[in-house]
Design a protein around this motif. Structure first.
Motif, PDB file in Angstrom:
ATOM      1  N   ILE A  23     -12.217 -10.394  -4.152  1.00 28.97           N
ATOM      2  CA  ILE A  23     -11.034  -9.920  -3.421  1.00 28.97           C
ATOM      3  C   ILE A  23     -11.081 -10.411  -1.981  1.00 28.97           C
ATOM      4  O   ILE A  23     -10.077 -10.895  -1.441  1.00 28.97           O
ATOM      5  CB  ILE A  23     -10.936  -8.376  -3.488  1.00 28.97           C
ATOM      6  N   VAL A  24     -12.237 -10.312  -1.364  1.00 31.14           N
ATOM      7  CA  VAL A  24     -12.397 -10.756   0.024  1.00 31.14           C
ATOM      8  C   VAL A  24     -12.135 -12.257   0.146  1.00 31.14           C
ATOM      9  O   VAL A  24     -11.511 -12.698   1.123  1.00 31.14           O
ATOM     10  CB  VAL A  24     -13.793 -10.370   0.573  1.00 31.14           C
ATOM     11  N   ILE A  78     -10.409  -6.494   4.683  1.00 32.27           N
ATOM     12  CA  ILE A  78     -11.620  -7.263   4.380  1.00 32.27           C
ATOM     13  C   ILE A  78     -12.851  -6.483   4.850  1.00 32.27           C
ATOM     14  O   ILE A  78     -13.840  -6.346   4.118  1.00 32.27           O
ATOM     15  CB  ILE A  78     -11.561  -8.659   5.047  1.00 32.27           C
ATOM     16  N   ARG A  79     -12.791  -5.937   6.062  1.00 32.73           N
ATOM     17  CA  ARG A  79     -13.914  -5.164   6.604  1.00 32.73           C
ATOM     18  C   ARG A  79     -14.156  -3.901   5.784  1.00 32.73           C
ATOM     19  O   ARG A  79     -15.294  -3.527   5.527  1.00 32.73           O
ATOM     20  CB  ARG A  79     -13.651  -4.805   8.078  1.00 32.73           C
ATOM     21  N   ASP A 137      -7.922  -2.111  -7.503  1.00 30.51           N
ATOM     22  CA  ASP A 137      -7.941  -1.983  -6.035  1.00 30.51           C
ATOM     23  C   ASP A 137      -6.520  -1.758  -5.522  1.00 30.51           C
ATOM     24  O   ASP A 137      -5.842  -2.674  -5.076  1.00 30.51           O
ATOM     25  CB  ASP A 137      -8.562  -3.249  -5.425  1.00 30.51           C
ATOM     26  N   GLN A 138      -6.064  -0.510  -5.542  1.00 29.16           N
ATOM     27  CA  GLN A 138      -4.710  -0.181  -5.130  1.00 29.16           C
ATOM     28  C   GLN A 138      -4.429  -0.437  -3.654  1.00 29.16           C
ATOM     29  O   GLN A 138      -3.337  -0.914  -3.328  1.00 29.16           O
ATOM     30  CB  GLN A 138      -4.369   1.276  -5.478  1.00 29.16           C
ATOM     31  N   PRO A 139      -5.351  -0.164  -2.721  1.00 29.74           N
ATOM     32  CA  PRO A 139      -5.038  -0.462  -1.321  1.00 29.74           C
ATOM     33  C   PRO A 139      -4.770  -1.947  -1.069  1.00 29.74           C
ATOM     34  O   PRO A 139      -3.841  -2.295  -0.331  1.00 29.74           O
ATOM     35  CB  PRO A 139      -6.281   0.028  -0.559  1.00 29.74           C
ATOM     36  N   SER A 140      -5.541  -2.813  -1.699  1.00 30.52           N
ATOM     37  CA  SER A 140      -5.287  -4.253  -1.532  1.00 30.52           C
ATOM     38  C   SER A 140      -3.980  -4.647  -2.208  1.00 30.52           C
ATOM     39  O   SER A 140      -3.230  -5.475  -1.685  1.00 30.52           O
ATOM     40  CB  SER A 140      -6.448  -5.086  -2.088  1.00 30.52           C
ATOM     41  N   ALA A 141      -3.685  -4.048  -3.368  1.00 28.94           N
ATOM     42  CA  ALA A 141      -2.418  -4.330  -4.050  1.00 28.94           C
ATOM     43  C   ALA A 141      -1.240  -3.908  -3.185  1.00 28.94           C
ATOM     44  O   ALA A 141      -0.240  -4.630  -3.079  1.00 28.94           O
ATOM     45  CB  ALA A 141      -2.371  -3.625  -5.406  1.00 28.94           C
TER      46      ALA A 141
END
Length: 164
Positions: A23-24, A78-79, A137-141
């Motif tokens: 993801i990163v 990313i962090r 990964d809902q926050p990234s989505a």
């Protein structure tokens, strides 16, 4: 009195380290495209000329301001996933799918370059969905969905300026 050193705990948010790493990698590419798009838009804001000067100058300022704010959100995600965010020109050039524009194009060429860069950034974001969906990964989505909405709408608005 000496301060006792405490070791940071291992990240345990329900996403494996291998998935977080994938993801990163995708978010780093998105950050690089976003930064390149930001810089291109700001450059065009400074250098646009011609009959459309005022409207484009203001439009570009709105766009680069929005883009600038997005950079922090992407880097912070990313962090939060436990990795450092890329932050040098060298890294951005290596990771970005968008190439820099040399010289000072005409106003219509600027618009065309920005359409292409907005669409490239949207493609970079969209390509990450399978990895994010697999990792749950809902926050990234959510971040990607919001970025796609902005890039697609901005590309449409810019494209409309070139239509007869």
């Amino acid at each position: 009195m000496a301060t006792k050193k405490v070791k940071a705990p291992t990240i345990d948010i329900g996403i494996s380290d291998a998935d977080r790493k994938k993801i990163v990698a995708g978010l780093s590419a998105l950050l690089a495209d976003s930064y390149t798009l930001y810089l291109m838009t700001h450059n065009f804001h400074w250098n646009v000329k011609g009959p459309q000067f005022n409207s484009l100058h203001l439009m570009f300022m709105e766009q680069y301001t929005e883009q600038w704010n997005a950079l922090d959100e992407i880097a912070e995600r990313i962090r939060a996933l436990g990795y450092p965010a890329p932050g040098t020109y060298k890294e951005f050039v290596r990771l970005a799918s968008i190439k820099e524009v040399e010289g000072v194009p005409s106003a219509n060429e600027m618009i065309l370059h920005l359409v292409e860069a907005q669409e490239a950034t949207a493609r970079t974001a969209r390509a990450l969905f399978p990895v994010i969906d697999k990792a749950n990964d809902q926050p990234s989505a959510d971040l990607l969905t919001r970025r796609l909405e902005v890039h697609e709408k901005t590309a449409w608005m810019l494209r409309s300026l070139l239509e007869e």
